[in-house]
Each structure stands twice: as structure tokens, then as C-alpha cells.
Design a protein around this motif. Structure first.
Motif, PDB file in Angstrom:
ATOM      1  N   ILE A  78      30.197  36.940  30.368  1.00 47.14           N
ATOM      2  CA  ILE A  78      30.622  36.759  31.749  1.00 47.14           C
ATOM      3  C   ILE A  78      29.663  37.549  32.632  1.00 47.14           C
ATOM      4  O   ILE A  78      29.414  38.730  32.397  1.00 47.14           O
ATOM      5  CB  ILE A  78      32.061  37.284  31.954  1.00 47.14           C
ATOM      6  CG1 ILE A  78      33.023  36.649  30.948  1.00 47.14           C
ATOM      7  CG2 ILE A  78      32.514  37.075  33.386  1.00 47.14           C
ATOM      8  CD1 ILE A  78      33.089  35.148  30.991  1.00 47.14           C
ATOM      9  N   ASN A  79      29.093  36.901  33.662  1.00 48.20           N
ATOM     10  CA  ASN A  79      28.141  37.613  34.521  1.00 48.20           C
ATOM     11  C   ASN A  79      28.584  37.700  35.972  1.00 48.20           C
ATOM     12  O   ASN A  79      27.896  38.302  36.793  1.00 48.20           O
ATOM     13  CB  ASN A  79      26.754  36.976  34.428  1.00 48.20           C
ATOM     14  CG  ASN A  79      26.682  35.607  35.061  1.00 48.20           C
ATOM     15  OD1 ASN A  79      27.653  35.098  35.603  1.00 48.20           O
ATOM     16  ND2 ASN A  79      25.514  35.001  34.979  1.00 48.20           N
ATOM     17  N   GLY A  80      29.711  37.082  36.325  1.00 51.13           N
ATOM     18  CA  GLY A  80      30.208  37.187  37.687  1.00 51.13           C
ATOM     19  C   GLY A  80      29.658  36.146  38.644  1.00 51.13           C
ATOM     20  O   GLY A  80      29.925  36.212  39.836  1.00 51.13           O
ATOM     21  N   TYR A  81      28.877  35.185  38.146  1.00 50.44           N
ATOM     22  CA  TYR A  81      28.299  34.152  39.003  1.00 50.44           C
ATOM     23  C   TYR A  81      28.871  32.778  38.658  1.00 50.44           C
ATOM     24  O   TYR A  81      29.089  32.467  37.503  1.00 50.44           O
ATOM     25  CB  TYR A  81      26.775  34.107  38.849  1.00 50.44           C
ATOM     26  CG  TYR A  81      26.114  35.358  39.337  1.00 50.44           C
ATOM     27  CD1 TYR A  81      25.927  35.582  40.703  1.00 50.44           C
ATOM     28  CD2 TYR A  81      25.700  36.332  38.438  1.00 50.44           C
ATOM     29  CE1 TYR A  81      25.331  36.745  41.149  1.00 50.44           C
ATOM     30  CE2 TYR A  81      25.105  37.497  38.886  1.00 50.44           C
ATOM     31  CZ  TYR A  81      24.927  37.693  40.237  1.00 50.44           C
ATOM     32  OH  TYR A  81      24.346  38.855  40.677  1.00 50.44           O
ATOM     33  N   TYR A  82      29.063  31.978  39.684  1.00 49.73           N
ATOM     34  CA  TYR A  82      29.506  30.593  39.502  1.00 49.73           C
ATOM     35  C   TYR A  82      28.246  29.748  39.404  1.00 49.73           C
ATOM     36  O   TYR A  82      27.747  29.202  40.380  1.00 49.73           O
ATOM     37  CB  TYR A  82      30.368  30.158  40.685  1.00 49.73           C
ATOM     38  CG  TYR A  82      31.172  28.914  40.408  1.00 49.73           C
ATOM     39  CD1 TYR A  82      32.495  29.017  40.022  1.00 49.73           C
ATOM     40  CD2 TYR A  82      30.610  27.656  40.521  1.00 49.73           C
ATOM     41  CE1 TYR A  82      33.243  27.885  39.761  1.00 49.73           C
ATOM     42  CE2 TYR A  82      31.348  26.520  40.257  1.00 49.73           C
ATOM     43  CZ  TYR A  82      32.659  26.641  39.881  1.00 49.73           C
ATOM     44  OH  TYR A  82      33.397  25.517  39.622  1.00 49.73           O
TER      45      TYR A  82
END
Length: 80
Positions: A12-16
Motif C-alpha cells: 500500500i503506498n497511499g496513491y490512487y
């Protein structure tokens, strides 16, 4: 939520980003929704409902395995 529902794999990297869009499309197809990759009101309602079921009965979920072998990307609140 996507990861818990088996529609996302990777870090998970926090970007859509593109990987998140793919996960959303997978979820939408799996639940009979138009596969747009965008989280509209109907998609969010289905995701929350499905997630609540997994949380209340962890044996019913996918075990968070997700799909694909992506390089690990996701959106906050949706991919993670």
C-alpha cells in the motif's frame, strides 16, 4: 478495504494509481457493478457492506490475498 476483500495485492503506498484502479475494477466486476475503476456512491456502499461482513466474520473473507502480482500500490482508504 480492497486488499481485505481480495481485490488488491501488493504494498500500500497511499496513491490512487493504475494498480488501485485495477483493484476497483476487479471488485466492481465481482459484485456486478459497471467496471469503471472509479469509486462512485454505489461502489463505496458495496465495498463498505462487503468489508463489514469480512470484519464481522473473518473466515468468510479472502484472507487479504488479493489479486495479481503487482508492484504494490494502492489508495488510502480504498487499497489499504
Amino acid at each position: 478495504m480492497l486488499k481485505s476483500l481480495g481485490s488488491y495485492s501488493g504494498q500500500i503506498n497511499g496513491y490512487y494509481d493504475d494498480v488501485t484502479v485495477s483493484g476497483v475494477k476487479h471488485f466492481q466486476k465481482k459484485h456486478g457493478l459497471p467496471a469503471t475503476g472509479s469509486v462512485d456512491k454505489r461502489t463505496m456502499q458495496r465495498m463498505v457492506y462487503a468489508y463489514d461482513r469480512v470484519v464481522s466474520n473473518p473466515h468468510r473473507g479472502s484472507g487479504g490475498k488479493g489479486i495479481g502480482g503487482g508492484a504494490g500500490q494502492g489508495g488510502k482508504g480504498i487499497g489499504g
